[in-house]
Design an enzyme around this catalytic site. Sequence first.
Site, PDB file in Angstrom:
ATOM      1  N   GLU B  47      11.522  -6.361  -8.986  1.00 23.39           N
ATOM      2  CA  GLU B  47      12.549  -5.867  -8.361  1.00 23.39           C
ATOM      3  C   GLU B  47      12.771  -4.176  -7.782  1.00 23.39           C
ATOM      4  OE1 GLU B  47      13.696  -7.471 -10.872  1.00 23.39           O
ATOM      5  OE2 GLU B  47      14.628  -7.034 -12.055  1.00 23.39           O
ATOM      6  N   ASN B  48      11.825  -3.388  -8.882  1.00 25.50           N
ATOM      7  CA  ASN B  48      11.414  -1.811  -8.633  1.00 25.50           C
ATOM      8  C   ASN B  48      10.514  -1.833  -7.932  1.00 25.50           C
ATOM      9  OD1 ASN B  48      10.169  -2.945 -11.012  1.00 25.50           O
ATOM     10  ND2 ASN B  48       9.698  -0.718 -11.587  1.00 25.50           N
TER      11      ASN B  48
END
Lengths: 231, 219
Positions: B47-48
């Site tokens: 998710e980064n």
Amino acid sequence: MINKLVANADIAINDIRDRSTLMLGGFGLCGIPENCITALLKSGVKGLTCISNNAGVDDFGIGLLLQTRQVVKMISSYVGENAEFERQLLSGELEVELLPQGTLAERIRAGGAGIPGFYTPAGVGTEVGAGKEVRNFNGKDYLLESWLRADFSLVKAWKGDTTGNLIYKGTARNFNPMMAAAGKITIAEVEELVPAGSLDPNQVHTPGIYVQRIFQGSNYEKRIEQYTTLD
Amino acid sequence: MALDKIGIAKRIAREIQTGWYINLGIGIPTLVANYIPEGIEVVLQSENGLLGIGPFPSKNQVDPDLINAGKQTVTMLNGSSLFNSAESFGMIRGGHVDLTILGAMEVSEHGDIANWKIPGKMVKGMGGAMDLVASADNIIVAMQHVSRSGVSKLLKKCTLPITGLRCVKKVVTDLAVLEVDPEIGFRLLERAPGVTVDEIVQATEGRLTVEGEVPEMTF
């Protein structure tokens, strides 16, 4: 073209006043504005509200500004890995607002894009939703969240040109592009500054319109929090 | 025999289908990547801002600008892509991720999950967990069936602060595989090898339906 070049971090941040609201790019220690953080330490500016996904570690990143008590409030999604942070939070010296990471990212994006509010499913039925408007769309509940904007955004890019166009590398992009757009004044520090015309416009991630000041950074440490290898 | 963490990861890996985009949480879920069966091709989302997480790097491949959501150094695979955090969570909320696997402290019979905060302990934050559980259609939880002090973690109602409501579809524990239906509660699908139905019933506080012969897990 407009030239946004400034000589260094100290000059770039010299009008940041006490009690300013800052956005600082980065995920963990990846893609953080190292030079601007060092300059803020030197400047001694106090009472800062910092919007950043994380709060650094004890001896690097925003953690350094916590050690010097320059920060009064953090707006973040995850703040582990920081003992001084914990101490200040428990003693009441530091105020913390924790938000779901996607909500944080979208509130910043909305700030830069002129969208004052939006509905998201994240946090419905949790303490994050307390006091927020809930609205049902197609049978599912969503929370009303508002935009976030900042007096100054401090972002870090891989390459940038003198008109403020930016290109990020790897996962160091993270929150930097949205923060660049959400700052009244956005200061970009880059590993490699090039003249306008040197970057391929097809590859630009942050168009220069969002960036007011840019400088060539130096001495990047790029610390790794979880050094993990196969060997 | 109750499963160890690797056993749980191996069993979850069998749920995975070719072509899926998958987000793996920290802990046991991360281990699942090591046991995806041969021939099953998936793309892992971090998710980064990375689709196509590769293996950990060798020492000379380490790049501080390339990390996963657990802040570990990683590599990219052929076909990987990079993007910002707003786009990443747009992908998640927009329902484009096929499967989310995450850990939990408690799951209720309605599919509620608690996994981010223990009152009285230092709060670290929810990170992306609330966005993930609020959005994914297919959520599998990897967890121990009971706590270290012997208390069931599959409850009628969560006692810890909630991360998301009515969202967990399946739970894989050291003892069992269970389906969760918000209206009916837990339904026992499989037992860990050598674990009896009675042991699972004893270890489950929430409403549990057991129908017919419950097969042992296969790996």
